[in-house]
Design an enzyme around this catalytic site. Sequence first.
Site, PDB file in Angstrom:
ATOM      1  N   SER A  56       0.747  -1.188  -0.028  1.00 48.31           N
ATOM      2  CA  SER A  56      -0.152   0.043   0.197  1.00 48.31           C
ATOM      3  C   SER A  56       1.084   1.221   0.236  1.00 48.31           C
ATOM      4  O   SER A  56       1.672   1.333   0.813  1.00 48.31           O
ATOM      5  CB  SER A  56      -0.821  -0.096   1.273  1.00 48.31           C
ATOM      6  OG  SER A  56      -1.583   1.159   1.143  1.00 48.31           O
ATOM      7  N   GLY A  57       0.736   2.096  -1.018  1.00 46.02           N
ATOM      8  CA  GLY A  57       1.351   3.386  -0.999  1.00 46.02           C
ATOM      9  C   GLY A  57       2.653   3.214  -1.826  1.00 46.02           C
ATOM     10  O   GLY A  57       3.442   4.167  -1.817  1.00 46.02           O
ATOM     11  N   THR A  61      -1.540   2.823  -7.907  1.00 51.21           N
ATOM     12  CA  THR A  61      -2.668   3.585  -8.610  1.00 51.21           C
ATOM     13  C   THR A  61      -2.205   4.556  -9.733  1.00 51.21           C
ATOM     14  O   THR A  61      -2.597   4.807 -10.633  1.00 51.21           O
ATOM     15  CB  THR A  61      -3.564   4.154  -7.494  1.00 51.21           C
ATOM     16  OG1 THR A  61      -4.049   3.035  -6.623  1.00 51.21           O
ATOM     17  CG2 THR A  61      -4.728   4.764  -8.177  1.00 51.21           C
ATOM     18  N   ASN A 106      -0.775   5.719   3.164  1.00 46.90           N
ATOM     19  CA  ASN A 106      -0.716   6.236   1.924  1.00 46.90           C
ATOM     20  C   ASN A 106      -1.971   7.218   2.027  1.00 46.90           C
ATOM     21  O   ASN A 106      -2.944   6.867   2.457  1.00 46.90           O
ATOM     22  CB  ASN A 106      -1.343   5.219   0.825  1.00 46.90           C
ATOM     23  CG  ASN A 106      -1.380   5.849  -0.637  1.00 46.90           C
ATOM     24  OD1 ASN A 106      -1.390   6.964  -0.733  1.00 46.90           O
ATOM     25  ND2 ASN A 106      -1.761   4.765  -1.552  1.00 46.90           N
ATOM     26  N   SER A 109      -5.250   6.111  -0.521  1.00 43.45           N
ATOM     27  CA  SER A 109      -5.238   4.543  -0.621  1.00 43.45           C
ATOM     28  C   SER A 109      -6.359   3.975  -1.311  1.00 43.45           C
ATOM     29  O   SER A 109      -7.437   4.342  -0.757  1.00 43.45           O
ATOM     30  CB  SER A 109      -4.969   4.155   0.776  1.00 43.45           C
ATOM     31  OG  SER A 109      -4.691   2.568   0.701  1.00 43.45           O
ATOM     32  N   SER A 110      -6.062   3.106  -2.210  1.00 40.49           N
ATOM     33  CA  SER A 110      -7.396   2.503  -2.889  1.00 40.49           C
ATOM     34  C   SER A 110      -7.915   1.484  -1.776  1.00 40.49           C
ATOM     35  O   SER A 110      -7.261   0.599  -1.253  1.00 40.49           O
ATOM     36  CB  SER A 110      -6.940   1.803  -4.031  1.00 40.49           C
ATOM     37  OG  SER A 110      -6.228   2.582  -4.711  1.00 40.49           O
ATOM     38  N   GLY A 336      -2.817  -2.857  -2.055  1.00 38.58           N
ATOM     39  CA  GLY A 336      -1.759  -3.323  -1.820  1.00 38.58           C
ATOM     40  C   GLY A 336      -1.397  -4.332  -0.629  1.00 38.58           C
ATOM     41  O   GLY A 336      -2.279  -3.956   0.411  1.00 38.58           O
ATOM     42  N   GLU A 338      -1.170  -5.218   3.326  1.00 39.06           N
ATOM     43  CA  GLU A 338      -0.952  -4.275   4.248  1.00 39.06           C
ATOM     44  C   GLU A 338      -0.779  -4.946   5.583  1.00 39.06           C
ATOM     45  O   GLU A 338      -1.330  -5.977   5.782  1.00 39.06           O
ATOM     46  CB  GLU A 338      -2.418  -3.689   4.134  1.00 39.06           C
ATOM     47  CG  GLU A 338      -2.820  -2.519   4.432  1.00 39.06           C
ATOM     48  CD  GLU A 338      -4.207  -1.710   4.012  1.00 39.06           C
ATOM     49  OE1 GLU A 338      -4.251  -0.807   3.436  1.00 39.06           O
ATOM     50  OE2 GLU A 338      -5.166  -2.544   4.540  1.00 39.06           O
TER      51      GLU A 338
HETATM   52  N1  LIG Z   1       5.100   7.969  -9.867  1.00 40.13           N
HETATM   53  C1  LIG Z   1       4.890   8.811  -9.014  1.00 40.13           C
HETATM   54  N2  LIG Z   1       5.296   9.982  -8.998  1.00 40.13           N
HETATM   55  C2  LIG Z   1       5.215  10.731  -7.955  1.00 40.13           C
HETATM   56  N3  LIG Z   1       4.528  10.467  -6.888  1.00 40.13           N
HETATM   57  C3  LIG Z   1       4.081   9.167  -6.702  1.00 40.13           C
HETATM   58  C4  LIG Z   1       4.128   8.326  -7.947  1.00 40.13           C
HETATM   59  N4  LIG Z   1       3.847   7.104  -7.689  1.00 40.13           N
HETATM   60  C5  LIG Z   1       3.264   7.166  -6.238  1.00 40.13           C
HETATM   61  N5  LIG Z   1       3.358   8.667  -5.923  1.00 40.13           N
HETATM   62  C6  LIG Z   1       2.979   9.235  -4.533  1.00 40.13           C
HETATM   63  O1  LIG Z   1       2.379   8.012  -3.621  1.00 40.13           O
HETATM   64  C7  LIG Z   1       1.422   8.141  -3.113  1.00 40.13           C
HETATM   65  C8  LIG Z   1       0.593   6.799  -3.049  1.00 40.13           C
HETATM   66  O2  LIG Z   1       0.621   6.086  -4.427  1.00 40.13           O
HETATM   67  P1  LIG Z   1      -0.432   5.340  -4.887  1.00 40.13           P
HETATM   68  O3  LIG Z   1      -1.933   5.889  -4.504  1.00 40.13           O
HETATM   69  O4  LIG Z   1      -0.508   4.914  -6.366  1.00 40.13           O
HETATM   70  O5  LIG Z   1      -0.131   3.775  -4.171  1.00 40.13           O
HETATM   71  P2  LIG Z   1      -0.814   2.597  -4.286  1.00 40.13           P
HETATM   72  O6  LIG Z   1       0.067   1.645  -4.541  1.00 40.13           O
HETATM   73  O7  LIG Z   1      -1.839   2.657  -5.003  1.00 40.13           O
HETATM   74  O8  LIG Z   1      -1.525   2.327  -2.797  1.00 40.13           O
HETATM   75  P3  LIG Z   1      -2.639   1.501  -2.194  1.00 40.13           P
HETATM   76  O9  LIG Z   1      -2.378   0.120  -2.058  1.00 40.13           O
HETATM   77  O10 LIG Z   1      -3.050   1.890  -0.745  1.00 40.13           O
HETATM   78  O11 LIG Z   1      -3.831   1.964  -3.212  1.00 40.13           O
HETATM   79  C9  LIG Z   1       0.591   8.921  -4.202  1.00 40.13           C
HETATM   80  O12 LIG Z   1      -0.618   9.756  -3.825  1.00 40.13           O
HETATM   81  C10 LIG Z   1       1.748   9.671  -4.847  1.00 40.13           C
HETATM   82  O13 LIG Z   1       1.578  10.987  -3.737  1.00 40.13           O
HETATM   83 MG   LIG Z   2      -3.978   2.486  -4.989  1.00 38.75          MG
END
Ligand SMILES: Nc1ncnc2c1ncn2[C@@H]1O[C@H](COP(=O)(O)OP(=O)(O)OP(=O)(O)O)[C@@H](O)[C@H]1O
Ligand SMILES: [Mg+2]
Length: 1059
Positions: A56-57, A61, A106, A109-110, A336, A338
Amino acid sequence: MNPYRVLPIFTPEKVEEYRNRNFYELSPHIYALADEAYRSLRDQDKDQCILITGESGAGKTEASKLVMSYVAAVCGKGQEVNKVKEQLLQSNPVLEAFGNAKTVRNDNSSRFGKYMDIEFDFKGDPLGGVISNYLLEKSRVVKQPRGERNFHIFYQLLSGASDDTLKKLKLDRDFSKYNYLSLDSAVVNGLDDAANFRTVKNAMQIVGFMEDEVQSVLELVAAVLKLGDIEFKPESRCNGTDESRIKDKNDLKEMCELLGIEQSVLERAFSYRTVEARLEKVSTTLNVAQAYYARDALAKNLYSRLFSWLVTRINESIKAQTKARHKVMGVLDIYGFEIFEDGDNSFEQFIINYCNEKLQQIFIELTLREEQEEYVREGIEWTNIEYFNNAIICDLIENHQNGILAMLDEECLRPGTVTDETFLDKLNTICAEHQHFESRLSKNSKFLTDHSLPHNCFRIQHYAGKVLYRVEGFVDKNNDLLYRDLSQAMYKANHSLIKQLFPEGNPAKVNLKRPPTAGFQFRASVGTLMKNLQTKNPNYIRCIKPNDKKASHIFTDSLVCHQVRYLGLMENVRVRRAGYAFRQAYEPCLERYKMLCKRTWPHWRGPAREGVEVLMADLPVPAEEFSFGRSKIFIRNPRTLFFLEERRRQCLQDLATLIQKIYRGWKCRSHFLLLKKSQIVVAAWYRRYAQEKKYQKIKSATTVVQSYTRGWQARKLLRELKYQKRCEEAVTTISAFWHGTQARRELRTLKEEARRKHAVAVIWAYWQGLKVRREYRKFFRANAGKKIYDFTIQRIMQKYFLGLKSTMPSMSPIDKSWPARPYRFLDGVHRELPRIFHLWRCKKYRSQFTEEKKAVYEEKLEASEIFKDKKALYPSSVSQPFKGDYLEISKNPKYQKLNSAVDEKVLLADVVNKINRANGKGTARIFLLTKKSVVLADQKTGQVKASVPLPDLASVSVSTQSDGFFALRLKEGSASAVKGDFLLSSEHLIEIITKLHRTGATAADSEQLNVDISDEFLVQFKHDKVCVKFIQGAPKNGNSVSCKRKNNRLLEVSVPTTA
Ligand SMILES: Nc1ncnc2c1ncn2[C@@H]1O[C@H](COP(=O)(O)OP(=O)(O)OP(=O)(O)O)[C@@H](O)[C@H]1O
Ligand SMILES: [Mg+2]
């Protein structure tokens, strides 16, 4: 690796840089992977899936959005395509607002799993998409762990909506008013809720949500917030049980108003629970704890169903419009892995981590196991590389008999008291021996004491680390129980969306079967997803999180190392290094590269493998760079593949040039031939046209010359002809004059001669006459005179009669004209002829008469015999026809009675005046004449006053003047004579008397009725005889006749003189 800051590597320039480039050509990038997947899909017609995994994070996404934006940038353009792209991209903000939340790991977070299939047509243009969602973490709606928030939409709505909207939704901007919103982390750094709300609304509009749909969604969100504020208080009942009551009904009222639910219905649903068995219904009251449970269950269900509805609604909008075959690129972005460090992991984490285990399983299956097995299968020399296969963990969780999910379901369905503890007990008995399962009891049974493991927890050693799960809530969450009273209350709502969300509340469709458990549903949907992914060509994006602080520039070695290890990346790299970067079956390989070798181009007749061998031998590629398997060729380095691809590209270019050359040559030649053909046609036409013009010119010139010549000739001819004519005329004139002179001269001579002859004849005739007269003078007087006279008379008569023929008068008997006579001696004839002619034409005239007409004329004739030249009235009566029945007695209903009183046929019916002896005045009476009698009747009543048989009549007296008086004189001694004679006057005197006279004559054995015409006669009135005297009076009082009594024996009738 998540940079936690915006890097300038996702620009449009970068998109162009990576576009259509080989995978290993440039440094690793999400775009490189997206490009590879997109091109394989477009060019090789292979369905693709992009699996994005990581904690997660870690940036899953974000990565999925980058993939989508890259594909959107490189695929086709056009109004329709752009709309589809925009809708696909804009579905993200909507789903994130409702399905993402800030967690400790995050800020975005999704909290749901998302798998999106993007569909493309054969050109690689997007047609639409389908989104599948997996288990939303709905417990977050009612409760959030410390430091976390509820779903973004609640905060966005309260911060971003206008005052007006909030008023409509009965909401307050203040977060602290709402129990369901955690306050400690309501505001997140770098997250502008108000701006995001506008983005979400805009995105909903682009995706295709109607205005009223957006409003309904917001109403539901508001309703959830309101629901959280409904609080209950205990109330003891007399039977000792506790009952719950709603503390403040205001929130309930507002919520009911929002959703159009009757307040009492919902209030009752919060106070009672009805359990329906097969035959009976039992209603029990809810205590406060149960009421809160019911409220939260309703809130969770409301929100999670709203979320599923949103996904369905978006799918409706982005659905591909054509039914044509399409290729699919799936992008999987799921929550992701957790772990809550303090052991606060619950059912949701268990589910999330199970899903991640399955994804890891797929990765292992397709990359590590499958690849190594393939080398062995293909007979390639290979030293096996060890890796950890997490199938055993998946089995621990999902095994149908003794997996944790199966046991949880079993507990939930078991009758009797079921608690989280009984579930843990069951786990302890069944999974105690499993090497990835730990609990206090299982440990204890092995005589191990682990104080880090509380009593109400179990621990699973996931592929990504050990996770301690607290069993509290597992049973409830798996049951996902919503009291039927609540779903029925929701179904009754006067709100179309709510009604749709709770179809089971429809009393007509009561289903007593338990709904499938949350765990069961999830396992099934994950199973389907895995099957789906296996049918596609997988591409992996493994996201790595550099630190736990969500900060840039911090790289925690241990954390990264841990992730790299559990993700199996090391093994992956090892397999990749020792193995081959690329493999392909011989047929497609030969098909793809056959143009690189002259022997295989354009066709290789032998087996494909030999063809590939020949091909590779022909190329300057070192032998260690490739191996021949049983059915595939394996290429060790990407470099070699690029080399092949590059050569192929060049070859294709050369081939394209060749095709172009031949095509251009053909095109130019056909163009040239066409031009030549056209030129000939044009030249032919032009020549024809020029010749035609020239010919026209010559022709017109010739015509002019001709016309001049002809004109000149004609004029010359004309002149000659004129001259000739003049000459002829002159000759004619001269000859005419000459002949004239000659003729006149001759005529004169002839005339002279004739005169002389005539003179001679006359003289001779005179002389002869004289001679004859002298000779016959003595005989002439005796005979010739009479003959000549008779002859002359005869001639004149003949001429007169013939002349009469044409001047005859008309055949009308009243025409008195006759043509005049020419000579006096015809006087006698002139008198006789008209008479004879008149008699003859009268006879002719009479011969046309019918019997009736004849009778009429006979009457008229009789009238003339009686009255002509005797009575002054007569001439005026000649032209009046004798009508007889003036009263139309038989037809007139008024005289019906009178008609029936008279036996015979009525010959005459008229109104007459009966003159009174006393004063000489008249009384109107109906006068009827039949063959036998004369009847006098009252004019008004039709009553018969007197009836005189005709034989009793002696005579009729009338005057000579133009009056209508007449006296009927009766025979003395007859029966009728008793009353005396009648003095009457009538307008139709002539007719009456004539008819009387005629009838009297025809009546059997009666004498002729006498008609006395004199200006003085006697009338016998009863006993006295009175003299009626007619005098001529001056024309006064109009032209009427007046009768006056002069004395006892004299009545004087004054008749005006007629002019
Ligand atoms: N390529 C990137 N460039 C800049 N910032 C990023 C990038 N990827 C992720 N981030 C930062 O990380 C944060 C978390 O990313 P994201 O929401 O994609 O995580 P996730 O893997 O989907 O987590 P979860 O499983 O909780 O949904 C985003 O809000 C953003 O601030
Ligand atoms: Mg996500």
